[in-house]
Design an enzyme around this catalytic site. Structure first.
Site, short mmCIF file in Angstrom:
data_model
loop_
_atom_site.label_atom_id
_atom_site.label_comp_id
_atom_site.label_asym_id
_atom_site.label_seq_id
_atom_site.Cartn_x
_atom_site.Cartn_y
_atom_site.Cartn_z
N GLY A 2 -18.46 -4.08 0.40
CA GLY A 2 -18.41 -4.11 -1.26
C GLY A 2 -17.54 -2.84 -1.91
NE ARG A 3 -13.01 -4.58 -4.41
CZ ARG A 3 -11.75 -4.78 -4.36
NH1 ARG A 3 -10.97 -4.01 -3.94
NH2 ARG A 3 -11.56 -6.24 -4.32
N GLY A 4 -17.41 -0.14 -0.91
CA GLY A 4 -18.28 1.28 -0.63
C GLY A 4 -19.58 1.09 -1.24
CG PHE A 5 -21.52 -1.00 -5.36
CD1 PHE A 5 -22.76 -0.11 -5.28
CD2 PHE A 5 -21.07 -1.53 -6.35
CE1 PHE A 5 -23.37 0.19 -6.35
CE2 PHE A 5 -21.63 -1.39 -7.48
CZ PHE A 5 -23.08 -0.48 -7.77
CB SER A 60 -14.12 -5.21 -0.25
OG SER A 60 -12.79 -4.69 -0.36
N PRO A 61 -15.83 -5.45 3.33
CG PRO A 61 -15.94 -4.60 5.44
CD PRO A 61 -15.31 -4.78 4.20
CE1 TYR A 82 -2.91 -3.12 0.39
CE2 TYR A 82 -3.09 -2.76 2.75
CZ TYR A 82 -3.58 -3.34 1.46
OH TYR A 82 -4.30 -4.38 1.87
CG HIS A 119 -1.08 -8.80 -0.05
ND1 HIS A 119 -0.70 -7.45 -0.13
CD2 HIS A 119 -2.41 -8.87 0.21
CE1 HIS A 119 -1.76 -6.69 -0.18
NE2 HIS A 119 -2.79 -7.40 0.03
#
Length: 327
Positions: free
Chosen positions: A207-210, A204-205, A56, A124
């Site tokens: 949904g990557r912000g979706f 991403s719980p 990152y 990773h």
């Protein structure tokens, strides 16, 4: 924040962790002042599992965490990851799971994090050119040397998890899990973790912000946001998936919660520790409040019926990204 036991190797963490990736990479512009304040607020709220990786930035996220939480090191569980080989100037050279790189990467992460021990060290992605036994064997030597406390894998197959666990007991496996990404619940990975006593950490719980409902179109993402390259975030797929997001929002309203909170509560109900990420304290506080939401069996059934896995449109990652998973 409630505490939970992650796996059966003696690691206790907060029921919800914090994924710091977006503060330094992939999700648009960075703001160090805001990020430092958000990280400290997370610890104030009882969030103890802080997740990062050498990739990152590269390196910049680990350094940010050291600057932000250096004086609070003993209050947190630091988790970081390695596998892409980087020169010290950040030049990448592809995956490298060799024992030599395991040692080199760990020493560098220790230095960047400003600590003498990594609490949870993940591979990773699995390097197909190196037997997993060799990689995990070298990671195990770090535990024996007192430089790492617990080991994990990220996005590995059930078969690889078994082989790795036979070399050194794994504490956790990190994989993507959300209402929009449910594969590991049906492909044998979650069942394997439960059988072996390995904890599941869900990245991403939301949904990557979706699943917050805040993303209504591509233009809601910054120009440099990596989500613009993902199939699920094409204009056509966003429009199709918003039908499902709005169903989650309706259910959340009935519960007196936000869509993001309900999405996080669903992940927790699967027996996982979600690690949502954000740059802003307001969103952090909203996410942390999801720890108080226990969905009933009836609510879980309603959610599963409203958002069946097969109804989600667009792959969760690029072809290249998916090729590096489930090895």
């Amino acid at each position: 924040m409630r505490a939970v036991t992650l796996g059966n190797q003696g690691l206790t963490v907060s029921a919800q962790g914090f994924g710091a990736m977006g503060m330094s990479a992939y999700y648009g512009s960075a703001d160090e002042t805001q990020s430092v304040a958000t990280l400290n607020r997370a610890v104030d709220l009882g969030v103890t599992l802080i997740d990062t990786a050498e990739a990152y930035g590269p390196f910049e996220n680990e350094k940010l965490i050291a600057r932000a939480l250096g004086s609070r090191r003993d209050e947190v569980t630091l988790a970081t990851k390695f596998v892409t080989e980087f020169d010290d100037d950040g030049t990448p050279h592809g995956l490298n799971g060799s024992p030599a790189y395991v040692r080199r990467a760990a020493e560098r992460s220790l230095r960047h994090l400003g600590t003498d021990v990594i609490d949870l060290y993940y591979l990773h992605r699995v390097d197909p050119a190196v037997p997993i036994e060799e990689t995990v064997g070298a990671m195990s030597e770090l535990v024996q040397a007192g430089k790492v406390r617990h080991l994990g894998l990220s996005e590995a197959s059930a078969r690889t998890i078994r082989r790795a666990h036979a070399v050194h007991p794994l504490t956790a496996v990190q994989s993507e899990l959300s209402l929009f990404s449910q594969d590991l619940l049906t492909n044998g990975i979650k069942a394997t973790l439960d059988e072996l006593g390995i904890g599941l950490v869900a990245f991403s719980p939301i949904g990557r912000g979706f699943l917050t409902g805040a993303i209504r179109g591509v233009d809601d993402l910054e120009r440099g946001d990596a989500r613009r390259t993902l199939p699920r975030f094409s204009a056509e797929n966003i429009a199709a998936n918003l039908v499902l997001v709005d169903k989650v929002k309706d259910l959340a309203t009935a519960r007196g919660a936000t869509a993001g909170q309900i999405a996080l509560a669903w992940v927790a109900a699967q027996g996982a520790v979600p690690i949502p990420g954000t740059k802003r304290r307001s969103y952090l506080e909203e996410n942390a409040a999801a720890d108080a939401i226990d969905l009933t069996p009836a609510e879980l059934r309603t959610l599963n019926e409203a958002v069946p896995a097969h109804a989600v449109t667009g792959a969760r990652d690029t072809e290249a990204g998916l090729a590096a998973t489930n090895r």
